[in-house]
Design an enzyme around this catalytic site. Structure first.
Site, PDB file in Angstrom:
ATOM      1  N   GLU A 196       0.837  -1.198   0.000  1.00 51.43           N
ATOM      2  CA  GLU A 196       0.000   0.000   0.000  1.00 51.43           C
ATOM      3  C   GLU A 196       0.875   1.253   0.000  1.00 51.43           C
ATOM      4  O   GLU A 196       1.650   1.486   0.928  1.00 51.43           O
ATOM      5  CB  GLU A 196      -0.895  -0.003   1.248  1.00 51.43           C
ATOM      6  CG  GLU A 196      -1.668   1.280   1.455  1.00 51.43           C
ATOM      7  CD  GLU A 196      -2.337   1.357   2.833  1.00 51.43           C
ATOM      8  OE1 GLU A 196      -2.904   2.412   3.140  1.00 51.43           O
ATOM      9  OE2 GLU A 196      -2.282   0.357   3.574  1.00 51.43           O
ATOM     10  N   ASP A 247      -1.308  -1.141   5.723  1.00 52.47           N
ATOM     11  CA  ASP A 247      -1.213  -0.586   7.069  1.00 52.47           C
ATOM     12  C   ASP A 247      -2.118  -1.342   8.033  1.00 52.47           C
ATOM     13  O   ASP A 247      -3.160  -1.888   7.640  1.00 52.47           O
ATOM     14  CB  ASP A 247      -1.621   0.890   7.071  1.00 52.47           C
ATOM     15  CG  ASP A 247      -0.613   1.776   6.347  1.00 52.47           C
ATOM     16  OD1 ASP A 247      -0.966   2.909   6.011  1.00 52.47           O
ATOM     17  OD2 ASP A 247       0.527   1.312   6.122  1.00 52.47           O
ATOM     18  N   ASP A 298      -4.428  -0.531   9.977  1.00 50.41           N
ATOM     19  CA  ASP A 298      -5.512   0.371  10.380  1.00 50.41           C
ATOM     20  C   ASP A 298      -6.741   0.074   9.530  1.00 50.41           C
ATOM     21  O   ASP A 298      -6.774  -0.886   8.756  1.00 50.41           O
ATOM     22  CB  ASP A 298      -5.079   1.840  10.262  1.00 50.41           C
ATOM     23  CG  ASP A 298      -4.632   2.209   8.842  1.00 50.41           C
ATOM     24  OD1 ASP A 298      -4.899   1.408   7.915  1.00 50.41           O
ATOM     25  OD2 ASP A 298      -4.026   3.277   8.672  1.00 50.41           O
ATOM     26  N   ASP A 356      -8.094   1.731   6.950  1.00 53.01           N
ATOM     27  CA  ASP A 356      -7.849   1.832   5.511  1.00 53.01           C
ATOM     28  C   ASP A 356      -7.075   0.629   4.998  1.00 53.01           C
ATOM     29  O   ASP A 356      -7.344   0.108   3.904  1.00 53.01           O
ATOM     30  CB  ASP A 356      -7.080   3.121   5.202  1.00 53.01           C
ATOM     31  CG  ASP A 356      -7.987   4.341   5.200  1.00 53.01           C
ATOM     32  OD1 ASP A 356      -7.456   5.456   5.337  1.00 53.01           O
ATOM     33  OD2 ASP A 356      -9.209   4.177   5.095  1.00 53.01           O
TER      34      ASP A 356
END
Length: 654
Positions: free
Chosen positions: A427, A504, A506, A508
């Site tokens: 990403e 990541d 998280d 997203d």
């Protein structure tokens, strides 16, 4: 069905073990609950207090384990006001193996700190009898009905200067597929204890039909070397068996006494290995085995470079050197962390560096002192490498026709062997830059993704390549989109054995993972069905632990989420490290990690966490139905109802 306050149940004591035994032990047979008792006796021997371990298997299915160690304390615990022997056999997370670094522990090295141990044996047994010889007296106590009934501690006689513990266990058949303790497995375990405990006599007695006892006793004058020779069963060694051991001194980077003993060799037609941590067999290997292979590979690679033995165009890989090697490894760690309560795999990352540091200099010195035998090992490794390259060329020949131009942002790997090659879908460009520096150029390729990949669940195949990111992924992989019933030949041009999604830690990042998994499940299902797709699990937190005396240098730990962070804080607190001394950092994304951190946590096969994605034929339709609900454009109302019903189950990092 009514759901109110009375529906909430709290499992106390040993009830969690009895309710879900598979979470705590193997349930195919009682072998592991007997091993817990044997391991306690072995820990006494490892600590230097026992010279004899005796196991007796009776015809009624019970097993007795005795040692001549110090004997379990029978007095009252100063805080709990319960006899210590009762705590040991009836309370989870109680024992004498905590507080290692503070000096308050009864054991410097033992088989782990999961904290359940022999209490699981009590929970899954109809009866457990414990006899303790200590301080001139003999005490007995009995636990019945899975520990629900605890007898009084009775003083039954005197023992003079003798000491030790004898435990007899009657496993409860209702918890196991078969109630019989497997004799062969117990024999193998006891034989390994004899090998790993110099000076300790290990005996097994088996009751016969006429009531007599058939006795076996193990002693290995050559230790690991003799055991490895016995394992090879007459196979011819290509070089002499190489054995050694090394343990850290007080002034070194590791805790005093940490280290390993090993024996390894290359045999003609034989390759089998065993490893142990603090005498616990690790049948699924782990970080200590990675350290052994890494140390041997680096030493041989240096030897090959020194003598210019490598032919042009050939590069050695670790599996070329260690793939056909047999070894025995006994690692000693102050605070080992295992995968699961059965302790079949070592997860302690520091074991990689520990074992590698101990093995490499000794093996490198041997190679340079025995050049001809070193060349024999090198020739074997070079032959393996040439076979690998020859196989890779065959694969390249099959895919040479109609090859598309690879994406310009793809940082490709050098190897052409798809078994070893890995493609990381990363990403963001910043994280992609760190990943390029962190990767192993030989086998790892990086494809940075800009933004979020398009939701491909309802996109027709002929429109799929309109999205540049999906186009680049397909071209880089060398695989075209296909239906679930496509022939396996669609994977003939596959360029990587593993596709690793790295996003990541998280919300997203989770969304990007879901979009990529949607793409693979819908349009590249055979990649999922053949276990080519994986998800990297980068940590959310970094914990810097200061040095605590000479025994424990400064450490850096990584935690996947809040739950792991809480567990690490609790473990460090038990080690006596003050919470305010910890420096805790939270990664906002992969781009914040430097290449070394990214390599250690997500890219180095020896230390990373990578989750394989598999496809279960039985649950395939349910999976498709759930993806339709989550990713379908016309399912907004269904998604809302689903979130209202299931939203409380989500652990979101908001």
């Amino acid at each position: 069905m009514t759901y109110n306050e009375s529906s909430f149940r709290v499992l106390k004591g040993l009830e969690p073990v009895r309710s879900r035994p598979g979470m705590y032990t193997r349930t195919d047979s009682p072998a592991h609950i007997i091993q817990e008792v044997i391991d306690n006796a072995a820990d006494e021997a490892l600590a230097g207090f026992a010279k004899k371990i005796q196991v007796t298997m009776y015809r009624d299915g019970s097993v007795a384990v005795g040692d001549d160690g110090r004997g379990i304390p029978v007095g009252l615990h100063p805080v709990e006001k319960v006899p210590v022997v009762v705590l040991a056999y009836t309370v989870l997370h109680a024992g004498g193996k905590f507080d290692k670094t503070s000096g308050a522990s009864a054991y410097a090295f033992s088989g782990g700190l999961h904290g359940v141990g022999v209490a699981v044996t009590t929970a899954l047994s109809s009866r457990v009898e414990v006899e303790v010889k200590r301080e001139g007296k003999v005490h007995q106590v009995q636990f019945n009905n899975g520990g629900r009934e605890i007898g009084e501690i009775a003083e039954t006689g005197s023992c003079g200067r003798q000491s030790g513990t004898r435990v007899r266990v009657w496993p409860d058949p209702k918890y196991f597929d078969t109630p019989k303790v497997p004799l062969a497995e117990i024999e193998r375990l006891l034989r390994s204890k004899a090998v790993l405990l110099p000076g300790v006599t290990v005996t097994l007695e088996v009751e016969q039909t006429d009531g007599s006892l058939a006795k076996s006793e193990w002693h290995y004058a050559e230790g690991l070397t003799g055991y490895l020779r016995e394992m090879a069963a007459g196979a011819e060694p290509l070089v002499p068996i190489l054995a050694g051991e090394s343990y850290a001194q007080a002034h070194e980077d590791f805790a005093e006494g940490e280290g390993a003993a090993w024996a390894f060799c290359w045999f003609d037609g034989f390759a089998a290995s065993e490893s142990y941590v603090n005498l616990i067999p690790t049948v699924n290997g782990g970080m200590h085995e990675s350290g052994l292979r890494g140390g041997i590979f680096e030493a041989l690679k240096s030897f090959v470079d020194l003598h210019a033995l490598l032919p042009r165009g050939v590069k050695l890989q670790q599996d070329d050197v260690c793939g056909k090697m047999s070894f025995l490894l006994s690692a000693r760690l102050l605070d080992p962390q295992f995968q699961g309560q059965v302790k079949e795999k070592l997860n302690s990352r520091e074991a990689v560096k520990l074992v590698s540091t101990m093995v490499m200099p000794q093996f490198e010195a041997w190679l340079n002192q025995n050049v001809e035998m070193g060349k024999t090992i090198a020739e074997l490794a070079i032959s393996q490498a040439q076979s690998r390259l020859k196989s890779a060329k065959k694969v390249e020949k099959k895919k040479s026709s109609g090859v598309s131009v690879l994406p310009g942002k793809l940082a490709d790997c050098e190897s052409e062997n798809i078994v070893d090659n890995e493609l990381y879908l990363v990403e963001g460009d910043s994280a992609g830059g760190s990943a390029k520096l962190a990767r192993n150029r030989e086998t790892q390729a990086i494809l940075p993704l800009r933004g979020k990949v398009q939701n491909a669940w309802e996109i027709d195949t002929d429109r799929l390549f309109a999205n540049a990111e999906i186009h680049d992924i397909s071209v880089a992989l060398g695989v075209d989109p296909h239906p679930v019933d496509a022939p396996e030949s669609v994977l003939d041009h596959l360029r990587y054995g593993k596709v690793v999604i790295m996003a990541d830690a998280d919300v997203d990042g989770s969304h990007i993972q879901t979009l990529l998994l949607t793409l693979f499940l819908r349009h590249f299902p055979l990649l999922v069905a053949h276990s080519h797709v994986h998800v990297a699990l980068p940590p959310l937190y970094r914990v810097d632990v200061p040095a605590s005396g000479k025994k424990r240098p400064a450490r850096r730990l990584y935690c996947l989420d809040e739950r792991e962070l809480a567990a690490v804080r609790e473990r460090l607190a038990k080690e006596g490290i003050k919470p305010e001394a910890l420096e805790i950092g939270r990664f906002k994304g992969l781009g914040e990690m430097n290449p070394e951190q990214l390599r250690e946590t997500a890219m180095d096969p020896a230390t990373r966490r990578v989750l394989p994605i598999t496809m279960d034929d039985i649950a395939l339709e349910d999976t498709k139905e759930l993806f339709c609900l989550l990713m379908g454009k016309g399912e907004a109302s269904g998604r809302r109802a689903w979130m209202e019903a299931k939203g409380n189950l989500v652990e979101a990092d908001l």
